[in-house]
Enzyme design. Structure first.
Site, mmCIF file in Angstrom:
data_model
loop_
_atom_site.group_PDB
_atom_site.id
_atom_site.type_symbol
_atom_site.label_atom_id
_atom_site.label_comp_id
_atom_site.label_asym_id
_atom_site.label_seq_id
_atom_site.Cartn_x
_atom_site.Cartn_y
_atom_site.Cartn_z
ATOM 1 N N ASP A 184 0.855 -1.175 0.000
ATOM 2 C CA ASP A 184 0.000 0.000 0.000
ATOM 3 C C ASP A 184 0.903 1.240 0.000
ATOM 4 O OD1 ASP A 184 -2.948 1.045 0.491
ATOM 5 O OD2 ASP A 184 -1.734 2.017 2.032
ATOM 6 N N HIS A 227 -6.992 -6.217 -1.412
ATOM 7 C CA HIS A 227 -5.966 -5.204 -1.179
ATOM 8 C C HIS A 227 -4.955 -5.574 -0.109
ATOM 9 C CE1 HIS A 227 -4.103 -1.319 -1.118
ATOM 10 N NE2 HIS A 227 -4.413 -1.127 0.148
#
Length: 311
Positions: free
Chosen positions: A99, A290
């Site tokens: 991320d 994610h």
């Protein structure tokens, strides 16, 4: 089990978790996470002969949280990595980021390749520096409701996420995962896109949620949100590296259900070798969302160990 300590790094005090001995591997978390997001990587990497260190990055967990928004630019964040390598008594490291940690890893490898034996990015690929500031481009492409634009408003997302951190983590960790169920309608704010899950997926336990909630109950979300509030400033600061490639050996891992894929070019995998001329591997994990290293810990560990062993 990782051991914990604090180190003076780049003018701040940084909390780190570390385990193992051998070549240094730095694990850089994203938003809204902490060192704990790498809990599944410590044991396997340490057992394979690596010194594994995961800091709470600037603004998170047990690390200092400067009040000034300008203290969270990409140059500060890369400087923290450079300072951490030195504070650990090392001359180089393999830098792995997920991320927001991925851009920090990519930029560290781009700006200081002398310190980076290898670089791996999870979820977020290296993004080319565009011709206009990123938030201008995001508004044109995604509209005024895009979450990165919402995060620019001082105190607004901070209050929304901080109102009930447990609900915030349950909703975002499940809602951005490969196990997410699309909502029938979108509510207000950032969390309005994610329904409150009735149960957690197999990769996430209530104890995991507790660990994140304990940290953010104490620190709040402003430190992490300040990273977003420097997106356009980072575009200005990185002008000297326009079109510069990332030369250290590189690895990219993504999930085919990751929302970041919607922000990336449709020919992402074709473009990667241009930005990463020493690309050693790409892993596209089916059904993964994610939270790459949490959702698919075994796959990520295998990919990292294969990459590390090849350096």
């Amino acid at each position: 089990m990782p051991q914990h300590r604090e180190l003076p790094v780049n003018g701040i005090t940084m909390h780190v978790a570390e385990e193992g001995e051998g070549p240094l591997v730095l694990l850089l978390h994203g938003f809204p996470e902490s060192w704990y997001s790498w809990r599944h990587q410590f044991g396997p990497l340490a057992a394979a002969g690596y010194r594994v260190v995961a800091p709470d990055q600037r603004g998170y967990g047990g690390t200092d949280r400067p009040d000034d928004v300008d203290a969270y630019t990409i140059l500060h964040l890369v400087g923290d990595v450079v300072g951490l390598i030195a504070a650990l008594g090392e001359r180089e490291a393999v830098v792995v980021g997920h991320d927001w940690g991925a851009p920090v890893a990519w930029h560290t490898a781009q700006m200081r390749p002398d310190l980076v034996r290898g670089v791996a990015g999870l979820s977020v690929p290296p993004m080319p520096r565009g011709s206009v500031p990123p938030l201008v481009a995001a508004r044109r492409r995604f509209g005024d409701d895009f979450y990165q634009l919402y995060f620019q408003q001082p105190g607004v997302a901070d209050a929304e996420l901080g109102r009930d951190p447990r609900a915030a983590f349950r909703r975002t960790l499940v809602g951005l995962s490969g196990d997410a169920v699309p909502p029938s309608s979108r509510g207000e704010g950032f969390l309005g896109a994610f329904p409150d899950p009735e149960e957690l997926p197999a990769w996430l336990t209530e104890a995991d949620v507790d660990a994140f909630v304990e940290q953010f109950d104490r620190t709040g979300f402003t430190g992490g949100l300040n990273w977003y509030r420097n997106i356009d400033r980072n575009w200005e600061l990185t002008a000297p590296w326009q079109d510069a490639v990332i030369t250290p050996p590189a690895l990219f891992v993504t999930g085919d259900r990751d929302l970041v894929r919607g922000f990336s070019p449709p020919n992402l995998f074709e473009l990667l070798p241009g930005a990463l001329p020493n690309l050693r591997g790409v892993h596209d994990l089916a059904g993964c969302g994610h939270w790459t290293q949490q959702e698919r810990a075994d796959d990520v560990n295998r990919a990292l160990l294969e990459f590390l062993d090849g350096l």
